[in-house]
Design a protein around this motif. Structure first.
Motif, mmCIF file in Angstrom:
data_model
loop_
_atom_site.group_PDB
_atom_site.id
_atom_site.type_symbol
_atom_site.label_atom_id
_atom_site.label_comp_id
_atom_site.label_asym_id
_atom_site.label_seq_id
_atom_site.Cartn_x
_atom_site.Cartn_y
_atom_site.Cartn_z
ATOM 1 N N ASP A 122 41.058 35.092 43.708
ATOM 2 C CA ASP A 122 40.280 36.542 44.275
ATOM 3 C C ASP A 122 41.695 37.610 44.235
ATOM 4 O O ASP A 122 41.256 38.703 43.933
ATOM 5 C CB ASP A 122 39.881 36.371 45.574
ATOM 6 N N ASN A 123 42.815 37.014 44.634
ATOM 7 C CA ASN A 123 43.914 38.381 44.542
ATOM 8 C C ASN A 123 44.018 38.625 42.936
ATOM 9 O O ASN A 123 44.483 40.013 42.957
ATOM 10 C CB ASN A 123 45.296 37.786 45.076
ATOM 11 N N ALA A 124 44.337 37.651 42.139
ATOM 12 C CA ALA A 124 44.360 38.167 40.763
ATOM 13 C C ALA A 124 43.312 38.878 40.255
ATOM 14 O O ALA A 124 43.631 39.923 39.465
ATOM 15 C CB ALA A 124 44.560 36.885 40.088
ATOM 16 N N ILE A 125 41.917 38.707 40.533
ATOM 17 C CA ILE A 125 40.937 39.248 40.251
ATOM 18 C C ILE A 125 41.106 40.705 40.584
ATOM 19 O O ILE A 125 40.694 41.922 39.999
ATOM 20 C CB ILE A 125 39.564 38.809 40.838
ATOM 21 N N ARG A 126 41.484 41.004 41.751
ATOM 22 C CA ARG A 126 41.709 42.267 42.470
ATOM 23 C C ARG A 126 42.602 43.215 41.851
ATOM 24 O O ARG A 126 42.430 44.223 41.601
ATOM 25 C CB ARG A 126 41.774 42.209 43.834
ATOM 26 N N ARG A 127 43.745 42.359 41.467
ATOM 27 C CA ARG A 127 44.926 43.125 40.811
ATOM 28 C C ARG A 127 44.496 43.756 39.594
ATOM 29 O O ARG A 127 44.811 44.591 39.126
ATOM 30 C CB ARG A 127 46.059 42.362 40.750
ATOM 31 N N ALA A 128 43.599 42.679 38.784
ATOM 32 C CA ALA A 128 43.137 42.994 37.393
ATOM 33 C C ALA A 128 42.388 44.339 37.499
ATOM 34 O O ALA A 128 42.252 45.205 36.537
ATOM 35 C CB ALA A 128 42.297 41.866 36.766
ATOM 36 N N ALA A 129 41.434 44.329 38.774
ATOM 37 C CA ALA A 129 40.486 45.486 38.739
ATOM 38 C C ALA A 129 41.004 46.638 39.133
ATOM 39 O O ALA A 129 40.632 47.876 38.526
ATOM 40 C CB ALA A 129 39.456 45.080 39.956
ATOM 41 N N LEU A 130 42.354 46.740 39.831
ATOM 42 C CA LEU A 130 42.892 47.880 40.411
ATOM 43 C C LEU A 130 44.115 48.608 39.442
ATOM 44 O O LEU A 130 44.180 49.603 39.534
ATOM 45 C CB LEU A 130 43.226 47.625 41.787
ATOM 46 N N HIS A 131 44.603 47.542 38.825
ATOM 47 C CA HIS A 131 45.805 47.757 38.086
ATOM 48 C C HIS A 131 45.836 47.568 36.482
ATOM 49 O O HIS A 131 47.010 47.857 35.892
ATOM 50 C CB HIS A 131 47.170 47.331 38.744
ATOM 51 N N ALA A 132 44.671 47.118 35.752
ATOM 52 C CA ALA A 132 44.763 46.457 34.655
ATOM 53 C C ALA A 132 43.678 46.709 33.783
ATOM 54 O O ALA A 132 42.566 47.363 34.396
ATOM 55 C CB ALA A 132 45.188 45.326 34.664
ATOM 56 N N ASP A 133 43.634 46.531 32.538
ATOM 57 C CA ASP A 133 42.477 46.729 31.616
ATOM 58 C C ASP A 133 41.510 45.389 31.610
ATOM 59 O O ASP A 133 40.814 45.427 31.119
ATOM 60 C CB ASP A 133 42.848 47.284 30.231
ATOM 61 N N GLY A 134 42.166 44.049 31.984
ATOM 62 C CA GLY A 134 41.229 43.165 31.880
ATOM 63 C C GLY A 134 42.031 41.957 32.657
ATOM 64 O O GLY A 134 43.000 42.016 33.449
#
Length: 302
Positions: A172-184
């Motif tokens: 879930d933390n990786a998913i949140r980092r992707a949503a907040l800081h990345a394109d995918g």
């Protein structure tokens, strides 16, 4: 049916010469000629004698002999690396490849290995360092004066477009980092049902943050056909999913891509329906070049 792209993960770890694999450059050229969408490399140097190729050099070899396929890092361990040097490497690869880089990144799954110690990287705070690197990379690649965490100001040139960034990890933390800081988002070894749950969380977190919905690339193993080496590799991989990753035997059956091209195309479609935009496949068993051709046949059926 939603569109989905399919690419091949080039062998850069442990077994660097599976049956029929012609090497990084010729392998990348074969993937492109087969009509697939991307080649990728992994970044996992242990420093304990286990064979592993450095990711940026390997992907540069692929870039030199191709003109169309995306060049993907699946994934680059940013907290292991000096940020300015990494930005210079990525910028150079963008420049020489015609802006074909897709930058998958992660915080590193084995920070206690000798290689981490040898380069002076620490496990503590690596997720924070990953996020800070994601904040600074666009400016570095754009040729802007950028102040690094140690206070040093640096300007790189030539400026290049920042590649799309994907954050790896299934948590879930990786998913949140992707949503907040990345394109995918870049999960690995996940079933279609697991991907669908993750995509729902990803889109919800991005919407709450007022950001566009990120894309999803899934890294998987694939072995098409029914020869003995394919069956053996699939059985070993499914066992590892249960023993090392905690999947149930039923879930493990749903992760590797196998069967005929038609059956593989149906699996591709299941991941597309789950919300995946791209599949990144590591060939498991069989003759490597022939496996690429069978995967391309499956891709053409979509």
């Amino acid at each position: 049916m939603p569109a989905i792209k399919v690419g091949i993960s080039l062998p850069t770890m442990a077994d660097l010469a599976p049956k029929g694999f012609p090497g990084i450059a010729a392998g990348a050229r074969h993937v492109e000629q087969a009509g697939l969408d991307s080649v990728s490399v992994s970044d996992f140097i242990m420093g304990n004698g286990a064979p592993a190729l450095e990711a940026t050099v390997a992907l540069s070899a692929a870039a030199a002999v191709t003109t169309r396929v995306d060049l993907r890092f699946s994934l680059l361990v940013l907290p292991l690396r000096n940020l300015a040097w990494t930005a210079a490497q990525i910028g150079t690869l963008q420049h020489v490849s015609g802006n074909r880089v897709i930058l998958g990144v992660g915080s590193g799954g084995a920070p206690g290995t000798p290689f981490w110690q040898a380069v002076g990287a620490t496990a503590e705070g690596r997720n924070t360092r990953l996020v800070r690197s994601l904040e600074l990379l666009p400016g570095l690649l754009a040729g802007e004066e950028t102040t690094l965490p140690d206070g040093t100001a640096v300007t790189l040139a030539p400026a290049v477009p920042a590649p799309p960034v994907l954050v790896g990890g299934n948590s879930d933390n990786a998913i949140r980092r992707a949503a907040l800081h990345a394109d995918g988002w870049l999960p690995s070894m996940a079933s279609p049902a697991s991907v669908a749950r993750g995509v729902a969380k990803l889109r919800e977190a991005a919407e709450e943050a007022g950001r566009p919905a990120p894309t999803t690339t899934v890294w998987l193993h694939a072995g098409l056909g029914d020869d003995e080496s394919v069956r053996s590799a699939r059985a070993a991989f499914e066992k590892s999913l249960v023993d090392m990753y905690g999947l149930t035997p039923e879930e493990a059956l749903l992760v590797p891509i196998g069967g005929s091209p038609k059956e593989a195309a149906e699996r591709f479609a299941a991941y597309a329906e789950a919300g995946a935009d791209h599949l990144d496949l590591l060939v498991d068993g069989g003759d490597w070049e022939r496996q690429v051709e069978l995967i391309a046949e499956a891709r053409a059926l979509l």
